[in-house]
Design an enzyme around this catalytic site. Structure first.
Site, PDB file in Angstrom:
ATOM      1  N   SER A 138       0.854  -1.174   0.000  1.00 34.53           N
ATOM      2  CA  SER A 138       0.000   0.000   0.000  1.00 34.53           C
ATOM      3  C   SER A 138       0.898   1.236   0.000  1.00 34.53           C
ATOM      4  CB  SER A 138      -0.925  -0.025   1.221  1.00 34.53           C
ATOM      5  OG  SER A 138      -1.726   1.123   1.283  1.00 34.53           O
ATOM      6  N   LYS A 163      -5.573   3.599  -2.615  1.00 33.72           N
ATOM      7  CA  LYS A 163      -4.871   2.857  -1.583  1.00 33.72           C
ATOM      8  C   LYS A 163      -5.762   2.623  -0.354  1.00 33.72           C
ATOM      9  CE  LYS A 163      -0.848   2.244  -3.529  1.00 33.72           C
ATOM     10  NZ  LYS A 163      -0.336   0.879  -3.854  1.00 33.72           N
ATOM     11  N   TYR A 215      -4.911   9.167  -5.632  1.00 34.12           N
ATOM     12  CA  TYR A 215      -3.975   8.085  -5.286  1.00 34.12           C
ATOM     13  C   TYR A 215      -4.347   7.474  -3.937  1.00 34.12           C
ATOM     14  CZ  TYR A 215       0.450   5.886  -3.879  1.00 34.12           C
ATOM     15  OH  TYR A 215       1.409   5.004  -3.440  1.00 34.12           O
TER      16      TYR A 215
END
Length: 299
Positions: free
Chosen positions: A147, A165, A161
C-alpha cells in the site's frame, strides 16, 4: 536512476527455498524486492509488463520473468499457474504493481480516475484472488499488499492516489480475516518515500488556474522537506516481515511517516471521543418497525 543495494541481504531462515511472486518487478521497490529474495536463496517469479528489459540478476535457475498486465485478470491467473508449474507452488506473493496520479480532485478526468483504480485497486484485487487460489489448498502462504502511507492519510494533490490505496486497505483488512481461516497470512505494507521512478512516471492532472496559489504553496513545502530513502531499506524490512513467525497485519516503513501515521490515528481517536455523546445518542436499538402492510421493513 539505478540504485544498487548498499548492504548484503540476510539469508532466508527457511529449510528449503521459498518461491516468491512479485508484481511490478521491473523497477522501483519491486525490482529491489526481487534482488532481496534472490540474495536470500529463494526462487522468484518476477511479473511486469516490461519485465523483459528489467535490470535484474541473471539467474535463470531461480528467476522466472513473466510479462503480464495486472489489470488483465485472465493474465494474472495464467501467470500464477505458470509460476506453480515452474516451481511447484508459491509461498509469498508481493502485490506491488501500482501507479500514482497527482493533482487536485477537481482537476482529474474520468479516464484518469478510472485508470488509477484499474491498477491500484482492481489489479491488486486480481493478484489477491490468484494468490488465494494458490495458497488456500496448501493451507499456507503469505500475501504482502504494498500500500502506501497514502493509504493511511491523505492530503492535497494525493486524493485520487490515496483513494485507491484506502480502497486496497479496506479490501485487504477483510481478506486478512478470510485468509486466516485457511492458514494464510496477509500483511499490508505502508511505505514512505523511496528513491524510485514513481514520481517521474506518475500521471499529472491538467492544472486549473484556480489552484495556482495552493499549488505554489505545496511546491514550496515539498522543496524544503522531501528527502527519500534507499529502496534497499524497504527490501530488508520486507524480508523481516516474511521471515517472522507471526507477521504483522500492517507495517509502516519510515521514521517520518510512522510518526505521521500515529499522529493521524490519534487525531481520529481524539475527534471521536470529543463527539462521543453525540455518537452514542445516535443509537438506540429497537425491534424492526412494521410497515404499513404489516410486513417487517429493513433499513
Amino acid at each position: 536512476m539505478t540504485i544498487r543495494p548498499t548492504t548484503a541481504y540476510p539469508a532466508a531462515p527457511a529449510a528449503r527455498p521459498r518461491t516468491w511472486l512479485i508484481t511490478g518487478a521491473s523497477r522501483g521497490l519491486g525490482r529491489e524486492f526481487v534482488r532481496a529474495a534472490l540474495s536470500s536463496g529463494d526462487n522468484v517469479v518476477a511479473v511486469s509488463r516490461s519485465i523483459g528489459s528489467a535490470d535484474l540478476p541473471r539467474d535463470p535457475g531461480r528467476l522466472l520473468r513473466l510479462p503480464a498486465d495486472v489489470t488483465d485478470r485472465t493474465a494474472v491467473f495464467a501467470t500464477s499457474d505458470r509460476a506453480r508449474d515452474r516451481f511447484g507452488g508459491i509461498d509469498i506473493v508481493v502485490d506491488n504493481a501500482g501507479t500514482m496520479a497527482y493533482g487536485f480532485v477537481e482537476e482529474f478526468t474520468e479516464e484518469q480516475a478510472r485508470a488509477q483504480f484499474e491498477t491500484n485497486f482492481f489489479g491488486a484485487m486480481w493478484v489477491s484472488q490468484a494468490a488465494m487460489a494458490a495458497f488456500r489448498g496448501r493451507g499456507r502462504g503469505h500475501l504482502v499488499q504494498i500500500s502506501s502511507i497514502g493509504g493511511v492519510l491523505s492530503g492535497p494533490g494525493t486524493g485520487l492516489y490515496s483513494a485507491s490505496k484506502f480502497a486496497l486497505e479496506g479490501l485487504s483488512e477483510a481478506l486478512a480475516v478470510e485468509a486466516a481461516h485457511f492458514g494464510v497470512d496477509v500483511t499490508i505494507v505502508e511505505p514512505g518515500g523511496y528513491w524510485t521512478d514513481l514520481y517521474s512516471t506518475m500521471t499529472v492532472s491538467t492544472p486549473r488556474s484556480d489552484y495556482d496559489s495552493l499549488r505554489a504553496e505545496l511546491e514550496k513545502q515539498s522543496a524544503s522537506t522531501s528527502i527519500d530513502s534507499h529502496p534497499a531499506l524497504a527490501a530488508r524490512a520486507l524480508l523481516a516481515v516474511v521471515d517472522a513467525d507471526r507477521p504483522p497485519r500492517r507495517i509502516v516503513l519510515g521514521n517520518a511517516v510512522l510518526d505521521a501515521a500515529v499522529a493521524a490515528a490519534r487525531e481520529k481517536i481524539d475527534t471521536w471521543l470529543e463527539w462521543e455523546s453525540v455518537s452514542r445518542a445516535a443509537e438506540d436499538p429497537v425491534p424492526a418497525p412494521e410497515s404499513v402492510s404489516g410486513e417487517r421493513s429493513a433499513i
